[in-house]
Design a protein around this motif. Structure first.
Motif, PDB file in Angstrom:
ATOM      1  N   ARG A 119      15.232  30.300 -11.520  1.00 33.00           N
ATOM      2  CA  ARG A 119      13.806  30.460 -11.242  1.00 33.00           C
ATOM      3  C   ARG A 119      13.090  29.112 -11.154  1.00 33.00           C
ATOM      4  O   ARG A 119      12.123  28.967 -10.419  1.00 33.00           O
ATOM      5  CB  ARG A 119      13.154  31.297 -12.347  1.00 33.00           C
ATOM      6  N   SER A 120      13.542  28.135 -11.931  1.00 32.54           N
ATOM      7  CA  SER A 120      12.851  26.851 -12.023  1.00 32.54           C
ATOM      8  C   SER A 120      13.264  25.895 -10.914  1.00 32.54           C
ATOM      9  O   SER A 120      14.328  26.027 -10.313  1.00 32.54           O
ATOM     10  CB  SER A 120      13.145  26.185 -13.375  1.00 32.54           C
ATOM     11  N   GLN A 121      12.415  24.913 -10.708  1.00 36.02           N
ATOM     12  CA  GLN A 121      12.670  23.845  -9.745  1.00 36.02           C
ATOM     13  C   GLN A 121      13.460  22.719 -10.431  1.00 36.02           C
ATOM     14  O   GLN A 121      13.507  22.642 -11.668  1.00 36.02           O
ATOM     15  CB  GLN A 121      11.347  23.311  -9.200  1.00 36.02           C
ATOM     16  N   PRO A 122      14.056  21.824  -9.646  1.00 35.94           N
ATOM     17  CA  PRO A 122      14.811  20.704 -10.237  1.00 35.94           C
ATOM     18  C   PRO A 122      13.955  19.864 -11.178  1.00 35.94           C
ATOM     19  O   PRO A 122      12.737  19.768 -11.018  1.00 35.94           O
ATOM     20  CB  PRO A 122      15.236  19.887  -9.009  1.00 35.94           C
ATOM     21  N   LEU A 123      14.604  19.262 -12.151  1.00 31.37           N
ATOM     22  CA  LEU A 123      13.936  18.419 -13.130  1.00 31.37           C
ATOM     23  C   LEU A 123      13.698  17.025 -12.550  1.00 31.37           C
ATOM     24  O   LEU A 123      14.530  16.513 -11.791  1.00 31.37           O
ATOM     25  CB  LEU A 123      14.786  18.299 -14.399  1.00 31.37           C
ATOM     26  N   SER A 124      12.588  16.405 -12.912  1.00 28.00           N
ATOM     27  CA  SER A 124      12.324  15.039 -12.461  1.00 28.00           C
ATOM     28  C   SER A 124      13.079  14.068 -13.369  1.00 28.00           C
ATOM     29  O   SER A 124      13.431  14.389 -14.498  1.00 28.00           O
ATOM     30  CB  SER A 124      10.828  14.749 -12.484  1.00 28.00           C
ATOM     31  N   GLY A 125      13.335  12.887 -12.847  1.00 33.39           N
ATOM     32  CA  GLY A 125      14.004  11.854 -13.634  1.00 33.39           C
ATOM     33  C   GLY A 125      15.513  11.861 -13.520  1.00 33.39           C
ATOM     34  O   GLY A 125      16.170  10.980 -14.077  1.00 33.39           O
ATOM     35  N   VAL A 126      16.071  12.844 -12.833  1.00 33.40           N
ATOM     36  CA  VAL A 126      17.513  12.915 -12.626  1.00 33.40           C
ATOM     37  C   VAL A 126      17.758  13.107 -11.135  1.00 33.40           C
ATOM     38  O   VAL A 126      17.220  14.035 -10.530  1.00 33.40           O
ATOM     39  CB  VAL A 126      18.153  14.082 -13.417  1.00 33.40           C
ATOM     40  N   GLU A 127      18.551  12.215 -10.551  1.00 24.99           N
ATOM     41  CA  GLU A 127      18.913  12.346  -9.141  1.00 24.99           C
ATOM     42  C   GLU A 127      20.124  13.262  -9.034  1.00 24.99           C
ATOM     43  O   GLU A 127      21.168  12.991  -9.630  1.00 24.99           O
ATOM     44  CB  GLU A 127      19.262  10.977  -8.546  1.00 24.99           C
ATOM     45  N   VAL A 128      19.976  14.350  -8.303  1.00 28.08           N
ATOM     46  CA  VAL A 128      21.093  15.264  -8.065  1.00 28.08           C
ATOM     47  C   VAL A 128      21.367  15.231  -6.567  1.00 28.08           C
ATOM     48  O   VAL A 128      20.466  15.447  -5.755  1.00 28.08           O
ATOM     49  CB  VAL A 128      20.766  16.698  -8.533  1.00 28.08           C
ATOM     50  N   ARG A 129      22.630  14.932  -6.228  1.00 20.44           N
ATOM     51  CA  ARG A 129      23.007  14.778  -4.827  1.00 20.44           C
ATOM     52  C   ARG A 129      24.445  15.228  -4.629  1.00 20.44           C
ATOM     53  O   ARG A 129      25.208  15.335  -5.598  1.00 20.44           O
ATOM     54  CB  ARG A 129      22.833  13.330  -4.393  1.00 20.44           C
ATOM     55  N   PRO A 130      24.836  15.473  -3.375  1.00 22.70           N
ATOM     56  CA  PRO A 130      26.239  15.820  -3.116  1.00 22.70           C
ATOM     57  C   PRO A 130      27.165  14.682  -3.565  1.00 22.70           C
ATOM     58  O   PRO A 130      26.831  13.501  -3.435  1.00 22.70           O
ATOM     59  CB  PRO A 130      26.292  16.002  -1.603  1.00 22.70           C
ATOM     60  N   MET A 131      28.305  15.046  -4.099  1.00 29.78           N
ATOM     61  CA  MET A 131      29.315  14.067  -4.492  1.00 29.78           C
ATOM     62  C   MET A 131      29.962  13.497  -3.227  1.00 29.78           C
ATOM     63  O   MET A 131      30.233  14.245  -2.285  1.00 29.78           O
ATOM     64  CB  MET A 131      30.387  14.720  -5.377  1.00 29.78           C
ATOM     65  N   LEU A 169      22.541  21.715 -12.583  1.00 33.20           N
ATOM     66  CA  LEU A 169      22.490  23.091 -12.080  1.00 33.20           C
ATOM     67  C   LEU A 169      21.234  23.334 -11.250  1.00 33.20           C
ATOM     68  O   LEU A 169      21.306  23.885 -10.150  1.00 33.20           O
ATOM     69  CB  LEU A 169      22.567  24.088 -13.235  1.00 33.20           C
ATOM     70  N   LEU A 170      20.082  22.927 -11.778  1.00 30.53           N
ATOM     71  CA  LEU A 170      18.830  23.156 -11.051  1.00 30.53           C
ATOM     72  C   LEU A 170      18.783  22.371  -9.745  1.00 30.53           C
ATOM     73  O   LEU A 170      18.356  22.893  -8.711  1.00 30.53           O
ATOM     74  CB  LEU A 170      17.630  22.798 -11.926  1.00 30.53           C
ATOM     75  N   GLY A 171      19.225  21.120  -9.783  1.00 31.72           N
ATOM     76  CA  GLY A 171      19.197  20.299  -8.579  1.00 31.72           C
ATOM     77  C   GLY A 171      20.137  20.792  -7.500  1.00 31.72           C
ATOM     78  O   GLY A 171      19.766  20.893  -6.326  1.00 31.72           O
ATOM     79  N   ALA A 172      21.357  21.119  -7.888  1.00 27.82           N
ATOM     80  CA  ALA A 172      22.345  21.602  -6.909  1.00 27.82           C
ATOM     81  C   ALA A 172      21.958  22.982  -6.388  1.00 27.82           C
ATOM     82  O   ALA A 172      22.072  23.257  -5.187  1.00 27.82           O
ATOM     83  CB  ALA A 172      23.732  21.627  -7.539  1.00 27.82           C
TER      84      ALA A 172
END
Length: 186
Positions: free
Chosen positions: A48-60, A127-130
């Protein structure tokens, strides 16, 4: 199963995932010497939530494999380089970076890939970012139920618990540290 154990007789340990509601397989594995090491639950759904700020989540990418493997060895206690290389090329692998370094990764947003994180908060960010990039698809993973606060968070986020499982092992077993989700193939 006996043939498999004979084939692996020189291994320091053998692990498997057992569906806990299946009393026949539980009894078979226990009678062959396997012991339950970790209770798991298969979770599936959309956050339900959006990605967290302060952490870069990107494809490996392939340049992330060495650093991800070092994190895996530190927390998971085993070499998963082949899994990581496969994930970069054939699955949807992701990393979560804090202060320019990898703090968490997942080989897949489906239960067939393992995930490793330094902390539960790092796993949540991953989890949230991906999941945000795959908002049309439900994700799934095997969560060790000893992460009680992470389990509650996942339920509050809208994921559903589908079935109980257990990691069973015979021989040496190293309990992972940090936060990890095993793959179905372990």
């Amino acid at each position: 199963m006996k043939a498999l154990l004979e084939r692996g007789q020189d291994a320091v340990g053998i692990r498997l995932l057992q569906e806990s509601f299946n009393m026949g397989s539980l009894s078979l594995y226990a009678s062959l010497g396997f012991e339950v090491k970790e209770a798991l639950v298969l979770l599936k759904g959309k956050f339900r939530s959006q990605p967290l700020s302060g952490v870069e989540v990107r494809p490996m990418v392939s340049q992330d494999v060495d650093e991800s493997e070092a994190l895996c060895k530190e927390l998971y206690g085993c070499d998963r380089t082949r899994d990581l290389e496969y994930a970069v090329n054939d699955l949807s692998a992701w990393v979560a970076c804090k202060q320019g370094r990898i703090a968490a990764y997942t080989c897949s947003m489906l239960a067939l890939g393992h995930s490793v994180a330094e902390t539960e908060a790092d796993m949540q960010a991953l989890l949230l970012g991906a999941a945000a990039s795959r908002s049309e698809v439900e994700i799934s993973f095997y969560l060790p139920v000893r992460y009680a606060s992470l389990f509650r968070w996942c339920l509050q986020e809208g994921l559903r618990a589908l079935k109980p499982l257990a990691v069973m092992a015979i021989g040496d077993y190293q309990q992972p540290v940090g936060c990890y989700f095993p793959s179905y193939l372990y």
